[in-house]
Design a protein around this motif. Structure first.
Motif, mmCIF file in Angstrom:
data_model
loop_
_atom_site.group_PDB
_atom_site.id
_atom_site.type_symbol
_atom_site.label_atom_id
_atom_site.label_comp_id
_atom_site.label_asym_id
_atom_site.label_seq_id
_atom_site.Cartn_x
_atom_site.Cartn_y
_atom_site.Cartn_z
ATOM 1 N N GLU A 108 -8.611 9.375 26.641
ATOM 2 C CA GLU A 108 -9.839 9.547 25.865
ATOM 3 C C GLU A 108 -10.481 8.190 25.574
ATOM 4 O OE1 GLU A 108 -11.384 11.863 21.845
ATOM 5 O OE2 GLU A 108 -9.275 11.953 22.404
ATOM 6 N N ILE A 109 -9.665 7.184 25.268
ATOM 7 C CA ILE A 109 -10.179 5.825 25.051
ATOM 8 C C ILE A 109 -10.838 5.315 26.321
ATOM 9 C CG2 ILE A 109 -9.499 3.420 24.663
ATOM 10 C CD1 ILE A 109 -7.377 4.473 22.708
ATOM 11 N N LYS A 110 -10.190 5.551 27.454
ATOM 12 C CA LYS A 110 -10.722 5.117 28.743
ATOM 13 C C LYS A 110 -12.075 5.782 29.011
ATOM 14 C CE LYS A 110 -9.162 4.504 33.502
ATOM 15 N NZ LYS A 110 -8.052 4.708 34.443
ATOM 16 N N VAL A 128 -14.237 6.942 26.749
ATOM 17 C CA VAL A 128 -15.230 6.411 25.805
ATOM 18 C C VAL A 128 -15.705 5.034 26.249
ATOM 19 C CG1 VAL A 128 -15.513 5.565 23.441
ATOM 20 C CG2 VAL A 128 -14.428 7.770 23.837
ATOM 21 N N VAL A 129 -14.771 4.158 26.608
ATOM 22 C CA VAL A 129 -15.128 2.795 27.031
ATOM 23 C C VAL A 129 -15.928 2.846 28.331
ATOM 24 C CG1 VAL A 129 -14.202 0.559 27.745
ATOM 25 C CG2 VAL A 129 -13.205 1.736 25.791
ATOM 26 N N ARG A 130 -15.561 3.737 29.261
ATOM 27 C CA ARG A 130 -16.299 3.879 30.521
ATOM 28 C C ARG A 130 -17.765 4.232 30.252
ATOM 29 N NH1 ARG A 130 -14.305 8.441 32.898
ATOM 30 N NH2 ARG A 130 -16.091 9.548 32.092
ATOM 31 N N ASP A 131 -18.000 5.183 29.351
ATOM 32 C CA ASP A 131 -19.367 5.573 29.016
ATOM 33 C C ASP A 131 -20.149 4.407 28.417
ATOM 34 O OD1 ASP A 131 -18.772 8.112 29.923
ATOM 35 O OD2 ASP A 131 -18.432 8.940 27.901
ATOM 36 N N ILE A 132 -19.495 3.625 27.575
ATOM 37 C CA ILE A 132 -20.148 2.467 26.944
ATOM 38 C C ILE A 132 -20.503 1.425 28.000
ATOM 39 C CG2 ILE A 132 -19.781 0.541 25.348
ATOM 40 C CD1 ILE A 132 -18.003 2.490 23.704
ATOM 41 N N THR A 134 -13.996 4.326 19.057
ATOM 42 C CA THR A 134 -12.557 4.597 19.073
ATOM 43 C C THR A 134 -11.911 4.451 17.706
ATOM 44 O OG1 THR A 134 -11.969 2.310 19.610
ATOM 45 C CG2 THR A 134 -12.341 3.821 21.455
ATOM 46 N N GLY A 135 -12.512 3.655 16.841
ATOM 47 C CA GLY A 135 -11.918 3.405 15.533
ATOM 48 C C GLY A 135 -10.827 2.355 15.570
ATOM 49 N N TYR A 151 -6.260 -1.861 24.267
ATOM 50 C CA TYR A 151 -6.262 -0.564 23.598
ATOM 51 C C TYR A 151 -5.047 0.284 23.957
ATOM 52 C CZ TYR A 151 -10.934 -0.933 21.544
ATOM 53 O OH TYR A 151 -12.004 -1.289 20.782
ATOM 54 N N LYS A 152 -4.458 0.068 25.115
ATOM 55 C CA LYS A 152 -3.281 0.847 25.536
ATOM 56 C C LYS A 152 -2.011 0.414 24.813
ATOM 57 C CE LYS A 152 -4.982 1.974 30.134
ATOM 58 N NZ LYS A 152 -4.824 1.723 31.564
ATOM 59 N N ARG A 153 -1.997 -0.807 24.301
ATOM 60 C CA ARG A 153 -0.796 -1.293 23.611
ATOM 61 C C ARG A 153 -0.578 -0.505 22.329
ATOM 62 N NH1 ARG A 153 -1.484 -7.780 23.839
ATOM 63 N NH2 ARG A 153 -2.530 -7.290 21.902
#
Length: 186
Positions: A84-86, A88-92, A127-128, A149-151
């Protein structure tokens, strides 16, 4: 000691100048408005002869308690799922960096400060998850941001801890700088 008449008159003039009062300084005379210690005329006090009372008087007063509400732009819902983070960041990235496509968006460079700011800030908003200042210098591409962000939170805390800093830089630090673990007194 004898002084010439010119020196004597100059000394007398200086003494008279420094010891004489300003003309009209007490009132609004010549220099009165420039003198901060001059007496000001007292204002006229008007006393009412009769006071009307209104028992139905309601005042709408808003008191300021001094605390301003700080509105955060960061999302209160923290996204923890890496996919989900990936997304969101892709869209940005696709929205803010021209020339990126679905294939190459992860390798997009964040060398331009303004672009990096936009991408990181929007990522934090959505993402918060915050990115500490120490980590910003290591983020050179969007892939680096995703890796951060994955860490896990434990990894982030351990990597940015003071103890870790002292361990990594022990040879460069002065001899009198050491790290002592905190001893809990219960």
């Amino acid at each position: 000691m004898l002084f010439s008449p010119i020196v004597r008159s100059t000394l007398q003039a200086r003494a008279a100048f420094h010891t004489s009062a300003f003309a009209g300084a007490e009132r609004a005379g010549v220099f009165g408005r420039f003198n901060p210690w001059a007496k000001k005329p007292e204002p006229e006090v008007v006393t009412p002869t009769s006071v009307e009372t209104n028992e139905n008087l309601v005042l709408d007063v808003k008191y300021d308690d001094g605390e301003e509400e700080i509105v955060s732009w960061k999302s209160t819902n923290i996204i923890r799922d890496s996919e989900e983070i990936k997304s969101v960041v892709r869209d940005i990235v696709l929205e803010n960096i021209s020339g990126t496509h679905e294939v190459n968006w992860e390798s997009a460079a964040l060398e331009d400060v303004e672009t990096k700011f936009k991408i990181v800030k929007e990522s934090i908003k959505k993402t918060g998850k915050e990115v500490p200042n120490m980590e910003l210098n290591q983020i050179k591409t969007v892939g680096d941001l995703l890796d951060y962000y994955k860490r896990s939170e434990e990894e982030v805390i351990a990597a940015s801890s003071i103890e870790k800093f002292f361990e990594d830089n022990q040879t460069e630090l002065p001899m009198n700088m050491t790290f002592e673990t905190r001893k809990k007194n219960f």
